[in-house]
Design an enzyme around this catalytic site. Structure first.
Site, PDB file in Angstrom:
ATOM      1  N   TYR A  85      12.098   2.856  -0.767  1.00  0.00           N
ATOM      2  CA  TYR A  85      11.406   1.432  -0.990  1.00  0.00           C
ATOM      3  C   TYR A  85       9.945   1.526  -1.738  1.00  0.00           C
ATOM      4  O   TYR A  85       9.955   0.742  -2.594  1.00  0.00           O
ATOM      5  CB  TYR A  85      11.110   0.904   0.731  1.00  0.00           C
ATOM      6  CG  TYR A  85      10.032   0.077   0.651  1.00  0.00           C
ATOM      7  CD1 TYR A  85      10.322  -1.392   0.140  1.00  0.00           C
ATOM      8  CD2 TYR A  85       8.668  -0.121   1.104  1.00  0.00           C
ATOM      9  CE1 TYR A  85       9.296  -2.321   0.076  1.00  0.00           C
ATOM     10  CE2 TYR A  85       8.091  -1.109   1.086  1.00  0.00           C
ATOM     11  CZ  TYR A  85       8.308  -2.199   0.716  1.00  0.00           C
ATOM     12  OH  TYR A  85       7.187  -3.295   0.638  1.00  0.00           O
ATOM     13  N   ASP A  89       0.790  -1.238   0.076  1.00  0.00           N
ATOM     14  CA  ASP A  89      -0.048   0.152  -0.018  1.00  0.00           C
ATOM     15  C   ASP A  89       0.819   1.399  -0.072  1.00  0.00           C
ATOM     16  O   ASP A  89       0.474   2.291  -0.335  1.00  0.00           O
ATOM     17  CB  ASP A  89      -0.849   0.096   1.193  1.00  0.00           C
ATOM     18  CG  ASP A  89      -0.350   0.001   2.588  1.00  0.00           C
ATOM     19  OD1 ASP A  89       0.852   0.009   2.661  1.00  0.00           O
ATOM     20  OD2 ASP A  89      -1.011  -0.176   3.616  1.00  0.00           O
ATOM     21  N   GLU A  90       2.228   1.051   0.315  1.00  0.00           N
ATOM     22  CA  GLU A  90       3.018   2.314   0.083  1.00  0.00           C
ATOM     23  C   GLU A  90       3.123   2.955  -1.077  1.00  0.00           C
ATOM     24  O   GLU A  90       3.773   4.380  -1.073  1.00  0.00           O
ATOM     25  CB  GLU A  90       4.297   1.976   1.011  1.00  0.00           C
ATOM     26  CG  GLU A  90       4.234   1.245   2.565  1.00  0.00           C
ATOM     27  CD  GLU A  90       5.476   1.588   3.117  1.00  0.00           C
ATOM     28  OE1 GLU A  90       6.443   1.922   2.706  1.00  0.00           O
ATOM     29  OE2 GLU A  90       5.447   0.835   4.317  1.00  0.00           O
ATOM     30  N   LYS A 138       9.060  -0.074  -5.201  1.00  0.00           N
ATOM     31  CA  LYS A 138       7.929  -0.961  -5.528  1.00  0.00           C
ATOM     32  C   LYS A 138       6.922  -0.571  -6.547  1.00  0.00           C
ATOM     33  O   LYS A 138       6.428  -1.093  -7.249  1.00  0.00           O
ATOM     34  CB  LYS A 138       7.187  -1.224  -4.140  1.00  0.00           C
ATOM     35  CG  LYS A 138       7.941  -2.050  -2.973  1.00  0.00           C
ATOM     36  CD  LYS A 138       8.139  -3.601  -3.391  1.00  0.00           C
ATOM     37  CE  LYS A 138       6.941  -4.274  -3.458  1.00  0.00           C
ATOM     38  NZ  LYS A 138       7.237  -5.936  -3.711  1.00  0.00           N
TER      39      LYS A 138
HETATM   40  P1  NAD Z   1      11.220 -10.142   3.881  1.00  0.00           P
HETATM   41  O1  NAD Z   1      12.313  -8.946   3.847  1.00  0.00           O
HETATM   42  O2  NAD Z   1      10.838 -10.829   4.989  1.00  0.00           O
HETATM   43  O3  NAD Z   1      11.416 -11.323   2.811  1.00  0.00           O
HETATM   44  C1  NAD Z   1      11.930 -10.778   1.396  1.00  0.00           C
HETATM   45  C2  NAD Z   1      12.588 -12.205   0.885  1.00  0.00           C
HETATM   46  O4  NAD Z   1      13.010 -11.935  -0.317  1.00  0.00           O
HETATM   47  C3  NAD Z   1      13.733 -12.956   1.727  1.00  0.00           C
HETATM   48  O5  NAD Z   1      13.688 -14.391   1.731  1.00  0.00           O
HETATM   49  C4  NAD Z   1      14.936 -12.735   0.695  1.00  0.00           C
HETATM   50  O6  NAD Z   1      15.989 -13.461   0.881  1.00  0.00           O
HETATM   51  C5  NAD Z   1      14.426 -12.639  -0.339  1.00  0.00           C
HETATM   52  N1  NAD Z   1      15.244 -11.892  -1.599  1.00  0.00           N
HETATM   53  C6  NAD Z   1      15.627 -10.578  -1.405  1.00  0.00           C
HETATM   54  N2  NAD Z   1      16.375 -10.277  -2.422  1.00  0.00           N
HETATM   55  C7  NAD Z   1      16.271 -11.314  -3.196  1.00  0.00           C
HETATM   56  C8  NAD Z   1      16.936 -11.477  -4.566  1.00  0.00           C
HETATM   57  N3  NAD Z   1      17.564 -10.549  -5.133  1.00  0.00           N
HETATM   58  N4  NAD Z   1      16.533 -12.779  -5.068  1.00  0.00           N
HETATM   59  C9  NAD Z   1      16.176 -13.863  -4.396  1.00  0.00           C
HETATM   60  N5  NAD Z   1      15.425 -13.554  -3.141  1.00  0.00           N
HETATM   61  C10 NAD Z   1      15.494 -12.217  -2.574  1.00  0.00           C
HETATM   62  O7  NAD Z   1       9.898  -9.395   3.130  1.00  0.00           O
HETATM   63  P2  NAD Z   1       8.393  -9.570   3.628  1.00  0.00           P
HETATM   64  O8  NAD Z   1       7.701  -8.703   4.562  1.00  0.00           O
HETATM   65  O9  NAD Z   1       7.934 -11.037   3.613  1.00  0.00           O
HETATM   66  O10 NAD Z   1       7.705  -9.145   2.128  1.00  0.00           O
HETATM   67  C11 NAD Z   1       7.404  -9.889   0.951  1.00  0.00           C
HETATM   68  C12 NAD Z   1       6.836  -9.030  -0.111  1.00  0.00           C
HETATM   69  O11 NAD Z   1       5.637  -8.592   0.100  1.00  0.00           O
HETATM   70  C13 NAD Z   1       7.770  -7.877  -0.642  1.00  0.00           C
HETATM   71  O12 NAD Z   1       7.690  -7.744  -2.048  1.00  0.00           O
HETATM   72  C14 NAD Z   1       7.010  -6.648   0.045  1.00  0.00           C
HETATM   73  O13 NAD Z   1       7.401  -5.484  -0.686  1.00  0.00           O
HETATM   74  C15 NAD Z   1       5.498  -7.257   0.024  1.00  0.00           C
HETATM   75  N6  NAD Z   1       4.793  -6.435   1.091  1.00  0.00           N
HETATM   76  C16 NAD Z   1       5.218  -6.859   2.429  1.00  0.00           C
HETATM   77  C17 NAD Z   1       4.261  -6.286   3.457  1.00  0.00           C
HETATM   78  C18 NAD Z   1       4.972  -6.334   4.893  1.00  0.00           C
HETATM   79  O14 NAD Z   1       4.193  -5.971   5.895  1.00  0.00           O
HETATM   80  N7  NAD Z   1       5.901  -6.961   5.539  1.00  0.00           N
HETATM   81  C19 NAD Z   1       3.087  -5.684   3.236  1.00  0.00           C
HETATM   82  C20 NAD Z   1       2.787  -5.528   1.979  1.00  0.00           C
HETATM   83  C21 NAD Z   1       3.601  -6.038   0.900  1.00  0.00           C
HETATM   84  O1  DAU Z   2       2.479  -0.856   4.583  1.00  0.00           O
HETATM   85  C1  DAU Z   2       3.096  -2.033   4.169  1.00  0.00           C
HETATM   86  C2  DAU Z   2       4.605  -1.958   4.442  1.00  0.00           C
HETATM   87  O2  DAU Z   2       4.735  -2.126   5.903  1.00  0.00           O
HETATM   88  C3  DAU Z   2       5.324  -2.921   3.570  1.00  0.00           C
HETATM   89  O3  DAU Z   2       5.130  -2.524   2.093  1.00  0.00           O
HETATM   90  C4  DAU Z   2       6.819  -3.102   4.531  1.00  0.00           C
HETATM   91  O4  DAU Z   2       7.627  -3.866   3.571  1.00  0.00           O
HETATM   92  C5  DAU Z   2       6.621  -3.220   5.757  1.00  0.00           C
HETATM   93  O5  DAU Z   2       8.193  -3.309   6.400  1.00  0.00           O
HETATM   94  C6  DAU Z   2       5.872  -2.160   6.212  1.00  0.00           C
HETATM   95  O6  DAU Z   2       6.523  -0.793   6.357  1.00  0.00           O
HETATM   96  P1  DAU Z   2       6.424   0.181   7.585  1.00  0.00           P
HETATM   97  O7  DAU Z   2       7.775   1.010   7.479  1.00  0.00           O
HETATM   98  O8  DAU Z   2       5.197   0.582   8.016  1.00  0.00           O
HETATM   99  O9  DAU Z   2       6.672  -0.827   8.861  1.00  0.00           O
HETATM  100  P2  DAU Z   2       7.727  -1.137  10.315  1.00  0.00           P
HETATM  101  O10 DAU Z   2       7.524  -2.268  10.778  1.00  0.00           O
HETATM  102  O11 DAU Z   2       9.175  -0.590   9.866  1.00  0.00           O
HETATM  103  O12 DAU Z   2       7.101   0.363  10.937  1.00  0.00           O
HETATM  104  C7  DAU Z   2       5.924   0.263  11.366  1.00  0.00           C
HETATM  105  C8  DAU Z   2       5.617   1.816  12.088  1.00  0.00           C
HETATM  106  O13 DAU Z   2       6.425   1.779  13.082  1.00  0.00           O
HETATM  107  C9  DAU Z   2       6.142   2.885  11.070  1.00  0.00           C
HETATM  108  O14 DAU Z   2       5.388   3.863  11.426  1.00  0.00           O
HETATM  109  C10 DAU Z   2       7.451   3.241  11.655  1.00  0.00           C
HETATM  110  C11 DAU Z   2       7.357   2.893  13.153  1.00  0.00           C
HETATM  111  N1  DAU Z   2       8.770   2.097  14.093  1.00  0.00           N
HETATM  112  C12 DAU Z   2       9.141   1.269  13.312  1.00  0.00           C
HETATM  113  C13 DAU Z   2      10.415   0.965  13.824  1.00  0.00           C
HETATM  114  C14 DAU Z   2      11.121  -0.401  13.061  1.00  0.00           C
HETATM  115  C15 DAU Z   2       8.816   2.846  14.972  1.00  0.00           C
HETATM  116  O15 DAU Z   2       8.350   3.802  15.591  1.00  0.00           O
HETATM  117  N2  DAU Z   2      10.113   2.402  15.705  1.00  0.00           N
HETATM  118  C16 DAU Z   2      10.822   1.325  15.200  1.00  0.00           C
HETATM  119  O16 DAU Z   2      11.844   1.076  15.739  1.00  0.00           O
END
Ligand code: NAD
Ligand code: DAU
Length: 349
Positions: A156, A132-133, A160
């Site tokens: 980031y 959603d970012e 995306k």
């Molecule tokens: P994560 O960082 O936990 O995992 C990413 C994975 O990708 C890892 O296993 C890493 O080894 C692999 N990777 C990174 N670079 C690579 C490369 N060059 N080749 C092959 N593998 C590679 O991430 P996540 O939180 O599980 O997110 C997964 C996907 O979902 C991402 O595309 C992210 O943008 C999207 N997403 C995440 C969130 C969230 O809240 N975490 C929300 C919405 C969308």
């Molecule tokens: O919205 C979806 C996104 O959510 C994904 O696309 C990203 O991959 C995922 O990392 C996440 O992004 P955020 O930046 O929102 O997540 P994060 O856990 O890093 O931070 C959540 C909120 O907490 C954000 O407002 C920043 C704040 N934060 C985060 C950290 C790590 C703090 O206040 N202190 C911290 O130490």
């Protein structure tokens, strides 16, 4: 047997998705392609690693020749692409690796799919998992819709957004069958402890400071990771080719309120006085370009494909805290760096 390539399957969301697909579809062969960056951890998949319909392949998605070979060797019919650099703070320090993996890596997969499938797109699908970012930041009102204009702010989210555009360009230019979903913040087991929820749970357990960025008033919409995996499954099977689906929990929390819920839950489960750990809250300098509020409207997904979040947040956070308390070894292997040494040795390339 249908061969499905899942990229990034050793990460947080990818491992939940791989587990769901391997268990639910014994007739699919699930190939998990992951290069095992700091965020990739095969311990996340211990329970299914010996299943016959699962295979791990260590590969960098940017390595076009190797990716192409994997498409041909495994006769890949569909891709669910999650591999990415995923942490906003890291993208502020090192934007290059985000452009490389998220943009060039996605392009490499798109090209490989196009070459492997060209002339026969029947039954093929390239599913791109996004965030959603890409929509930027909301004020106090409103929601992101699938039609909201892109307005990314962090390196980031810019990477995306760019990858989303490349995916659409392959659909429009070459007819590659694609679908995209944009999801809100996920939480649950196996999340790397750089992200807010696992980092803070671990710090509360260890009586370490809880670094709250700015005033803690930024808002995120939290979704249980298994609900995200279910949504991907539904969209993969029933989504309209060429379409986009928003996935979210209708579950907004300011960071500080969420942190207080985590503190209460951990304190109670550890037998401490409830709220005792609030003294660990430490307000620190805000994240550069910190988006104020994200909120997803996932009505389309509910109305068209019948998906809804299954868990109430209170239930999900309780489950999540319990999981981290019961899986201390998983966390310690990460914080000590042990897991990286282990897999580096096991999968020398
Ligand atoms: P994560 O960082 O936990 O995992 C990413 C994975 O990708 C890892 O296993 C890493 O080894 C692999 N990777 C990174 N670079 C690579 C490369 N060059 N080749 C092959 N593998 C590679 O991430 P996540 O939180 O599980 O997110 C997964 C996907 O979902 C991402 O595309 C992210 O943008 C999207 N997403 C995440 C969130 C969230 O809240 N975490 C929300 C919405 C969308
Ligand atoms: O919205 C979806 C996104 O959510 C994904 O696309 C990203 O991959 C995922 O990392 C996440 O992004 P955020 O930046 O929102 O997540 P994060 O856990 O890093 O931070 C959540 C909120 O907490 C954000 O407002 C920043 C704040 N934060 C985060 C950290 C790590 C703090 O206040 N202190 C911290 O130490």
């Amino acid at each position: 047997m249908k061969s499905i390539l899942v990229t990034g399957g050793a990460g947080f969301i990818g491992s939940h998705l791989v587990r769901l697909l391997v268990n639910k579809y014994p007739d699919y062969k699930i190939i998990n392609m992951d290069v095992l960056t700091y965020a990739g951890n095969l311990a996340n998949l211990k329970d299914i690693e010996d299943k016959e319909n699962y295979e791990f392949v260590k590969c960098d998605i940017c390595d076009f020749e190797k990716v192409q070979k994997i498409f041909l060797d495994y006769k890949i019919e569909s891709v669910i692409h999650l591999a990415a650099e995923s942490h906003v703070d890291r993208s502020i320090k090192d934007p290059f690796s985000f452009a490389q993996t998220n943009v060039m890596g996605t392009l490499s997969l798109l090209q490989a799919a196009k070459f492997a499938w060209e002339g026969n797109y029947e039954g093929k699908l390239f599913y791109h998992v996004s965030t959603d970012e890409v929509y930027g930041s909301l004020g106090e009102e409103g929601f992101f819709l699938e039609t909201t204009a892109y307005d990314p702010h962090s390196p980031y989210s810019a990477s995306k957004a760019s990858s989303d555009h490349f995916v659409r360009s392959f659909q429009d230019t070459f007819g590659l069958p694609t679908v995209i979903s944009n999801c809100s913040n996920n939480y649950g087991s196996y999340q790397f402890p750089e992200k807010l929820i696992p980092l803070f749970i671990n710090n509360i357990c260890n009586n370490k400071a809880l670094p709250v960025y700015g005033k803690g008033l930024n808002v995120r919409d939290w979704l249980y990771v298994e609900d995200h995996a279910r949504a991907i499954d539904v969209i993969f099977h029933e989504g309209k080719v060429g379409d986009t689906y928003n996935i979210g929990g209708f579950n907004e929390w300011t960071n500080i309120d969420l942190i207080k819920v985590m503190i209460k839950t951990v304190d109670r489960l550890l037998g401490r006085e409830e709220g005792e750990s609030e003294k660990l809250i430490t307000y620190v300098t805000d994240r550069a370009g910190h988006d104020l509020r994200y909120a997803i409207d996932s009505t389309k997904l509910k109305e068209e494909l019948g998906w809804e979040p299954s868990l109430q947040f209170e239930e999900g956070i309780e489950e999540t805290v319990k999981w981290y308390l019961e899986n201390k070894e998983w966390m310690e292997n990460i914080t000590s760096g042990e897991y990286e040494k282990y897999y580096a040795e096991m999968y020398k390339s």
